[in-house]
Design a protein around this motif. Structure first.
Motif, PDB file in Angstrom:
ATOM      1  N   PRO A  95      51.369  47.191  85.648  1.00  0.00           N
ATOM      2  CA  PRO A  95      52.533  46.437  86.130  1.00  0.00           C
ATOM      3  C   PRO A  95      53.190  45.566  85.067  1.00  0.00           C
ATOM      4  CG  PRO A  95      50.483  45.575  87.055  1.00  0.00           C
ATOM      5  CD  PRO A  95      50.140  46.863  86.402  1.00  0.00           C
ATOM      6  N   ALA A  96      52.500  45.313  83.952  1.00  0.00           N
ATOM      7  CA  ALA A  96      53.078  44.523  82.866  1.00  0.00           C
ATOM      8  C   ALA A  96      53.793  45.378  81.841  1.00  0.00           C
ATOM      9  CB  ALA A  96      52.003  43.687  82.180  1.00  0.00           C
ATOM     10  N   VAL A  97      53.906  46.683  82.098  1.00  0.00           N
ATOM     11  CA  VAL A  97      54.624  47.599  81.204  1.00  0.00           C
ATOM     12  C   VAL A  97      55.816  48.156  81.965  1.00  0.00           C
ATOM     13  CG1 VAL A  97      54.513  49.773  79.922  1.00  0.00           C
ATOM     14  CG2 VAL A  97      52.581  48.182  79.853  1.00  0.00           C
ATOM     15  N   PRO A 120      50.369  37.559  77.162  1.00  0.00           N
ATOM     16  CA  PRO A 120      51.096  36.427  77.747  1.00  0.00           C
ATOM     17  C   PRO A 120      52.043  35.779  76.740  1.00  0.00           C
ATOM     18  CG  PRO A 120      48.781  36.350  78.371  1.00  0.00           C
ATOM     19  CD  PRO A 120      48.900  37.433  77.339  1.00  0.00           C
ATOM     20  N   GLY A 121      53.261  35.512  77.200  1.00  0.00           N
ATOM     21  CA  GLY A 121      54.241  34.830  76.368  1.00  0.00           C
ATOM     22  C   GLY A 121      54.976  35.719  75.394  1.00  0.00           C
ATOM     23  N   ALA A 122      54.687  37.018  75.395  1.00  0.00           N
ATOM     24  CA  ALA A 122      55.305  37.918  74.419  1.00  0.00           C
ATOM     25  C   ALA A 122      55.750  39.209  75.100  1.00  0.00           C
ATOM     26  CB  ALA A 122      54.335  38.241  73.282  1.00  0.00           C
ATOM     27  N   GLY A 154      61.193  35.179  82.280  1.00  0.00           N
ATOM     28  CA  GLY A 154      60.010  34.382  82.587  1.00  0.00           C
ATOM     29  C   GLY A 154      59.594  33.484  81.440  1.00  0.00           C
ATOM     30  N   ALA A 155      58.303  33.572  81.091  1.00  0.00           N
ATOM     31  CA  ALA A 155      57.731  32.674  80.084  1.00  0.00           C
ATOM     32  C   ALA A 155      57.663  33.301  78.699  1.00  0.00           C
ATOM     33  CB  ALA A 155      56.329  32.252  80.520  1.00  0.00           C
TER      34      ALA A 155
END
Length: 212
Positions: A95-97, A120-122, A154-155
């Motif tokens: 889900p992060a791709v 995270p963060g990138a 997002g972040a």
């Protein structure tokens, strides 16, 4: 765009370094941006480009590999071809791709974009490119704008990309024009994908296949 592994910290010494028959070496340049480009912060007139982005959320391995090879084979992209189905799906179904096909007005796939938010963060622009017939028309600027619009969410504090000397000679300059800053360079040595049977021996004419 080739994908490189962690280069480690030990630099090569100056001079010539032998490459074993059946291997290839590429000089990889890593680039990043630490803030959203100003042009993305303000509305502008969108160019009239006959393309669309189609999100692939449950892509079969065969379909992915077909587009990957159509886009990347001329540049000897190989890393995803070396994965079995399970390993490939673990990445592209994460889900992060985010995986996108670029389609033309006839809904034919002529390019691909893959964004990796697993760190995270990138956001890594993992794969970005077009089939040969779609290059040279200014579509890269359109796709990069779409990529950055999706990456800066997002972040996210950093967007980054790798390119190498197997890619087109204008790749680094293109990324710099889009706002990326080169920050490191390293050498990657790997089994030539043609020698490994992942790609045809007729590909990559600028990088001769040398075997025993």
């Amino acid at each position: 765009m080739a994908i490189a592994h962690d280069p480690g910290t030990a630099p090569l010494g100056q001079g010539f370094h032998a490459i074993a028959p059946g291997d290839l070496a590429a000089v990889v340049t890593a680039l990043e941006m630490r803030e959203m480009p100003a042009a993305l912060r303000r509305p502008g007139i969108e160019p009239d480009v006959p393309l669309q982005l189609e999100r692939w959320t449950d892509c079969a391995p065969e379909r992915y590999r077909l587009l990957y090879k159509r886009v990347g084979a001329p540049w000897l992209w190989w890393s995803r071809l070396a994965l079995d189905d399970a390993a490939l799906m673990a990445i592209i179904h994460d889900p992060a791709v985010e995986l996108y096909a670029v389609t033309d007005r006839a809904r034919i796939e002529i390019g691909m974009l893959e964004l990796d938010f697993r760190t995270p963060g990138a956001c890594e622009i993992a794969f970005f490119g077009f089939v040969p017939k779609a290059t040279g028309h200014g579509f890269g600027r359109w796709l990069m704008r779409r990529a950055l619009q999706r990456a800066w969410t997002g972040a996210v504090e950093k967007v980054w990309v790798h390119t190498c000397t197997l890619d087109g000679p204008g790749a680094v300059a293109f990324y710099v024009r889009q706002g990326f800053v080169p920050h490191s360079r390293f050498v990657e040595v790997f089994r030539d994908p043609r020698a490994a049977g992942l790609l045809g021996a007729d590909l990559g004419a600028l990088h001769p296949l040398i075997v025993d």
